[in-house]
Each structure stands twice: as structure tokens, then as C-alpha cells.
Design an enzyme around this catalytic site. Structure first.
Site, PDB file in Angstrom:
ATOM      1  N   GLY A   1       0.835  -1.189   0.000  1.00 16.68           N
ATOM      2  CA  GLY A   1       0.000   0.000   0.000  1.00 16.68           C
ATOM      3  C   GLY A   1       0.871   1.241   0.000  1.00 16.68           C
TER       4      GLY A   1
ATOM      5  CG  ASP B   1      -0.423  -5.610  -2.402  1.00 15.25           C
ATOM      6  OD1 ASP B   1      -0.269  -5.001  -1.329  1.00 15.25           O
ATOM      7  OD2 ASP B   1      -1.520  -5.651  -3.005  1.00 15.25           O
TER       8      ASP B   1
ATOM      9  CE  LYS C   1       2.453   4.806  14.187  1.00 14.79           C
ATOM     10  NZ  LYS C   1       1.055   4.566  13.872  1.00 14.79           N
TER      11      LYS C   1
ATOM     12  CG  ASN D   1      -1.216   6.326  15.813  1.00 12.04           C
ATOM     13  OD1 ASN D   1      -0.094   6.765  15.598  1.00 12.04           O
ATOM     14  ND2 ASN D   1      -1.806   5.484  14.998  1.00 12.04           N
TER      15      ASN D   1
ATOM     16  CD  GLU E   1      -1.894  11.009  13.861  1.00  6.95           C
ATOM     17  OE1 GLU E   1      -2.897  10.684  13.203  1.00  6.95           O
ATOM     18  OE2 GLU E   1      -0.801  10.418  13.795  1.00  6.95           O
TER      19      GLU E   1
END
Length: 341
Positions: A9, A30, A200, A204, A207
Site C-alpha cells: 500500500g 501484494d 506507537k 497516535n 496525534e
């Protein structure tokens, strides 16, 4: 170093390209044949399946999974029968840290190593590098540090003090000085399994809070101009005719609130000052909710992060019935409010 990448992606494809540009070899797979061809066009070795990807990697293999959290277990079950002792699996997505602990324990039974790598940087990572937060076995981290260094903004391994590598004793992770040196490069060994995604997750959550603060502040600026044009409103002192795109641009230069998020906001407003092309429906991948839940479990107050998470829910219309209920009560006891029709 040769690495396999499953998931091409926006981030996975850019990570492959950054690794190749620094001299690493990448085998890429993928479900999208088009994505595999695009990776091959920039120098990757295209694989036709996960099995084909594994066959193209020398043992011990390193396979980085850059897929949605819900797909990680499916990918692991797909590749696990073909893996051997010493192979390494990396989850670079946004899995819940408890899933990392479960997966690492299960894979350890077959001597397969597992790292959880919180990856931040989005579409800007190709050029600017990615902030990487790594959890798992310290020896495995040390083995793959050149990969993390390439992907990070620093683009090279952190300098270590003499004597910090090698030896018969298992690694316990870097000391404080080494950790700071890594962090300055943009990657960090955070601790055992789950630690990378836990860190992480909190990033977030923060954020969400920062984005909500920007959005609310801009709404105040917008109100100082927009509300005066609404019919039936009495004169107000907020008659500034503010140029909001220009304001966000000036904030980017020297202000204490300058940031990459503000850069993105300024760019969006420059292209569409009224944000007419944005529908306001804001999705989320769960990390902020996990952060708030972890805080509740620990008894840690997170008023701002909780409010920001609820703002996301409201942006999806989840509070619409509550708004109507509020209006109904107001009409009932004070005759104020609006009834439909």
C-alpha cells in the site's frame, strides 16, 4: 541485506523504494498485481504469491508485513508452514500490543522470531524517513538494525560505545546513551514484544489530541468571519475578515505550534480555503481508543485524548441522536429549540 515485503500500500511501497535506494534487496508481494509491478519497476523482485516470496529469500529469512491489523494473523498463518527456525517476521502495521505478545509466544515455539514495529511517517516517509518504534527480542533488533536505520530519517545506524555489540550473553537492549543515539536517528528499541506497538499506540493517541486542537482553533477563526453573515445574527465585534489559509501559513514559520500536521493543514487550506471538498467524516484505526482504554486500566487521566477520540466519533455522526435528544429536552422545559418541520 535482502528482505521480503508483504503489503504494498502507500507505506509499504514507499518503504520498499527507500530500502532499495540504500542498497538493500527487496522481494515484494501484494494481492494487487499492479502494486507488485510498480515495486518491480523501482528495482524490487516481484513475487507472485507469499510462497513465491519465501522461496526467493535466503535463510534465515526476514519478512516485513505491512498490512492492516485485522489481516496480520491471516498472513502469519499463510507463511508460517514455510518458515524455519531463525526466520524473522515483522509486523509494521498498527496491531494491538497484546496481539504482539500472543504472536511472539506462539511463533517462539517454532524458533521463529517476531518484532512489532510501530511505523509513523505516512506518505511523507519516502523522502523524510519513518519514525520506528521496535518491540521484541533485543538480539533480533540488533540483527536488523541496518534496515531500521535505512528507513529512519537519520538514514544510518546510531553510533555505539565500544563493547556494546557481540558477546555470549543475551542482549538486554541498549543503555540510555545508546537509546538516545538511536532516537536521534529516528528509530528506537522500546523493549520486549508489544512495546513497539504500545509506544506507537500512544503516539497516535497524542496525534488525535493535536489534530483536534488545530481543528478547534481554526473553527474559532472561521467563526469570527462566518457567523456575522448568518441571517438574524446581531452585530458582533468579530468582524476581522480573516484569511485563514494565510494564518496557517504564517504559523508554520517560527511559531511554537509549527508541525508536520500544521504543514498538511496549511497545504489543504491553500488548495481549498473553505474545505468544500472534505466531507468531515473522520475514520480511525483504533489506536486512540486503545490508548484511552489502557489509560483507564492504569488509572491514568487522559482528558484531552478522550475528548479528541469522542470528537472523531462525533465527526462520523455518532452524536446526532444525542443532539436531537438535547433539543427535545430544551423544547420540553423551555420552549426553546427547533422541531422538525
Amino acid at each position: 541485506m535482502r528482505i521480503g515485503m508483504i503489503g504494498l500500500g502507500g507505506m509499504g511501497a514507499h518503504m520498499v523504494r527507500r530500502l532499495i535506494e540504500d542498497g538493500h534487496e527487496c522481494v515484494a508481494y501484494d494481492k494487487s498485481v499492479k502494486a507488485v509491478r510498480a515495486a518491480a519497476a523501482v528495482g524490487a523482485i516481484g513475487a507472485s504469491s507469499a510462497a513465491d516470496l519465501i522461496e526467493r529469500l535466503p535463510a534465515p529469512r526476514t519478512i516485513w508485513m505491512m498490512v492492516p491489523a485485522a489481516a496480520v494473523d491471516e498472513v502469519i498463518e499463510l507463511v508460517r508452514p514455510r518458515l524455519v527456525a531463525g526466520d524473522i517476521l515483522i509486523d509494521g502495521g498498527n496491531s494491538h500490543y497484546s496481539d504482539d505478545i500472543r504472536r511472539a509466544d506462539a511463533l517462539r515455539a517454532d524458533a521463529i522470531r517476531y518484532l512489532d514495529v510501530g511505523t509513523s511517517g505516512g506518505v511523507l516517509g519516502l523522502v523524510q524517513g519513518y519514525c520506528l518504534m521496535v518491540g521484541g527480542d533485543a538480539d533480533t533488533f540488533a540483527t536488523l538494525e541496518p534496515l531500521f536505520a535505512t528507513l529512519s530519517p537519520g538514514g544510518r545506524p546510531a553510533q555505539r560505545r565500544p563493547g556494546t555489540k557481540g558477546g555470549a550473553e543475551p542482549r538486554r537492549g541498549p543503555g540510555h546513551e545508546e537509546a538516545l543515539a538511536m532516537a536521534a536517528m529516528g528509530y528506537l528499541y522500546c523493549g520486549p514484544s508489544g512495546a513497539g506497538h504500545f509506544v506507537k499506540m500512544v503516539l497516535n493517541g497524542i496525534e488525535y489530541g493535536v489534530m483536534a486542537a488545530y481543528a478547534e482553533g481554526l473553527n474559532v477563526l472561521y467563526g469570527a468571519d462566518a457567523e456575522q453573515h448568518k441571517p438574524g445574527k446581531p452585530p458582533r465585534p468579530f468582524n476581522y475578515q480573516l484569511d485563514i489559509p494565510a494564518i496557517t501559513e504564517v504559523w508554520r514559520h517560527g511559531s511554537i505550534i509549527s508541525s508536520k500536521l500544521l504543514d498538511l493543514m496549511a497545504r489543504a487550506l491553500a488548495a481549498d480555503p473553505q474545505l468544500a471538498g472534505v466531507n468531515g467524516h473522520t475514520s480511525d484505526s483504533g489506536e486512540a481508543g486503545w490508548t484511552v482504554q489502557a489509560a483507564i486500566d492504569m488509572g491514568v487521566p487522559v482528558q484531552v485524548l478522550g475528548a479528541a477520540l469522542c470528537a472523531r466519533f462525533a465527526a462520523r455522526g455518532a452524536g446526532e441522536f444525542a443532539d436531537k435528544a438535547f433539543g427535545a429536552m430544551r423544547v420540553g422545559f423551555g420552549g426553546q429549540g427547533e422541531r422538525k418541520g
